[in-house]
Design an enzyme around this catalytic site. Sequence first.
Site, PDB file in Angstrom:
ATOM      1  CG  ASP A 152      -2.130  -0.986   0.943  1.00  0.00           C
ATOM      2  OD1 ASP A 152      -2.361  -1.338  -0.226  1.00  0.00           O
ATOM      3  OD2 ASP A 152      -2.788  -1.385   1.911  1.00  0.00           O
ATOM      4  CB  VAL A 158      -5.316   1.816   0.344  1.00  0.00           C
ATOM      5  CG1 VAL A 158      -4.596   1.163  -0.835  1.00  0.00           C
ATOM      6  CG2 VAL A 158      -4.414   2.841   1.003  1.00  0.00           C
ATOM      7  CE1 TYR A 180      -8.830  -3.556   6.534  1.00  0.00           C
ATOM      8  CE2 TYR A 180      -8.713  -4.774   4.484  1.00  0.00           C
ATOM      9  CZ  TYR A 180      -8.891  -4.745   5.846  1.00  0.00           C
ATOM     10  OH  TYR A 180      -9.123  -5.911   6.520  1.00  0.00           O
ATOM     11  CG  HIS A 194      -6.638  -9.979   5.190  1.00  0.00           C
ATOM     12  ND1 HIS A 194      -7.941 -10.320   5.453  1.00  0.00           N
ATOM     13  CD2 HIS A 194      -6.471  -8.725   5.688  1.00  0.00           C
ATOM     14  CE1 HIS A 194      -8.542  -9.314   6.063  1.00  0.00           C
ATOM     15  NE2 HIS A 194      -7.664  -8.349   6.226  1.00  0.00           N
ATOM     16  CD  GLU A 208      23.418  -4.317   6.186  1.00  0.00           C
ATOM     17  OE1 GLU A 208      24.246  -4.881   5.434  1.00  0.00           O
ATOM     18  OE2 GLU A 208      22.601  -3.480   5.779  1.00  0.00           O
TER      19      GLU A 208
END
Length: 636
Positions: A301, A382, A385, A435, A484
């Site tokens: 999104d 979006v 939602y 989801h 990292e």
Amino acid sequence: MTDPATRSAHPHDPLTADEVRRAVASVEGSGRVPDGALFATVAVDEPDRDQLAAFAAGAPLDRRIRLVVLPGPEAAVVEVVVRMADGSIVEWTPRDDERPALLYDDAYRSILALKADPAWQAAMGSRGITDFDRVQIDPWPTGNFGRDVEDGRRITRCLSYYREEPSDNGYARPVEGVLATVDAARGVVLEVTDYGVVPLAPERGSYLPEHNEPFRDDLRTLEITQPDGVSFSVDGNLLTWQHWTMRVAMTPLEGLVLHDVGWEDHGTGTTRTVLHRAAISEMVVPYGDPDPMHSWKNAFDVGEWGLGRMANSLKLGCDCLGEITYLDAVFASEHGTPYVLEHAVCIHEEDYGILWKHTDMNTGRAEVRRSRRLVVSSIATVGNYEYGFFWYFYLDGTIQLEVKLTGIMSTKGIPVDGTTSHGTVIAPGLAAPIHQHLFCARLDPAVDGPVNEVHEVSFAGEPPGPDNPLGNAIGRRVERLGSEAAARRDVDAASSRHWRLVNPGRTNGLGQPVAYKLVPGSTPRLLADPASSIGRRAGFARHNLWVTPYRADERRAAGDYPNQHAGGGGLPEWTAADRSLVGTEIVVWHTFGVTHSPRPEDWPVMPVEYCGFHLVAAGFFDRNPALDLPPPDHCH
Ligand SMILES: [Cu+2]
């Protein structure tokens, strides 16, 4: 507010309409793009840390505007940077096989093409739908599944919904089984697949007031008044409140961005920095239903839609209650025209219960202080939602990001009295798939200075022994995350695991390194198979924490162009180098969110679900920094 004409320019000043016009004119006048080129984004080219330091030291402002330009209907963009002082183009980087966030133009073309397509019309006809004006078409970014039709094109996949009346809730009546793929940039339908007829769900699923009477009649007026005015001030986009200071911006993709968040030390008159920059860098919504009508569904999104482009114009008394200050935002249309989104950001104060309290059991004297928070928020729509992004700043130095998830779930038609796997039946003939909503906040810490490191802290009971005869000992394990690879970490709620953002070069009055701690909240991780398409594309969501050395161009957790990207970009790619995190400026990336198991109560519109995290001072101060709060006025 200060008159903009009298305010001195700052590198974090918001984009202006004039800057949009001048930057677009430079690109259009360059002769390097054809007429009709589109502008996916136009935004301030944010100065990096070195440039900000130079400005602070007195260097003149070198304002630059960054544009992502689409020369034509191919899957190719050009990144352009225009220098405002003279309109010169200082960067021109073609990026082949990349797609920007879904364009409004492309979405509109997809809808028009599909409604005129005979195969789609036949599929509607076989369901008894002949008035195509009653069909709502939702174009989605399509993902990447290695299909030939994806190559070299900007495509959408389109879902259809039936609205008996224009004001109907389309998601109540999905036209199940019909899935179409469209070359969105050219307006050409590539495929229409019909998986078979499922009768339309019978109910209209209205959340409108006219369909939900009678109303409750026992809610009395609740007003929030601040008769003496608010305690914050806004000068341009510079926001100050209590000890806090920050600059507030909106970008087309990330939406709300906070710069230079600091705590003013009223004793010394200096500002101690906490965050150099903070924003939602990416988010993804993968759907968990293997049904071919729904298995491809996922949405980035930020990179496929844009939380700033999709931001709402907020309404007093509805979105925000009380004494509100709004900030507008300037964006550019895809044709390069500036426009103002009024009331894009809401700023206000909220009472938040008690901050601290103690009653002396001997004397009976009670001391209590009210908690109050400064709220900086925006809301994006979006598709189906809504996402609200609420940054809170507290009187004790705490920072919180709360995301509010609401709106309408993505739905699936099923036979009336039918069931569904991998989802929940939410109304007769209607289901919603399981989801996830996974957000990745990019936090660019500057705790008392630019060089920070991250320490993981967790706790464990220690075994009984001579030094622990009662077996009560709780040990604290602290590990510096030095590279990292070592800094790809996950939550562990049972051990109260959290992460401290430490300045190793500064100590508090007790001789401890100054620090803030990142306290996770709801923190699922991506559940899709790692080798799946979405597993590759949303790699950032496989861990709750990532730390990278600061690079100005490493801004978005799934890379700059996730739309139709094959995957592997962003955090997995950058951190493969396993760079050192010691003695350098760092960036902290935190993945959090919710795994949404749909409830009947989420239908037809969802009550807000919350997620987020806290940044809490942990040795940043020498003691409770809120002892200086006066007792409440009206404490009877
Ligand atoms: Cu959801």
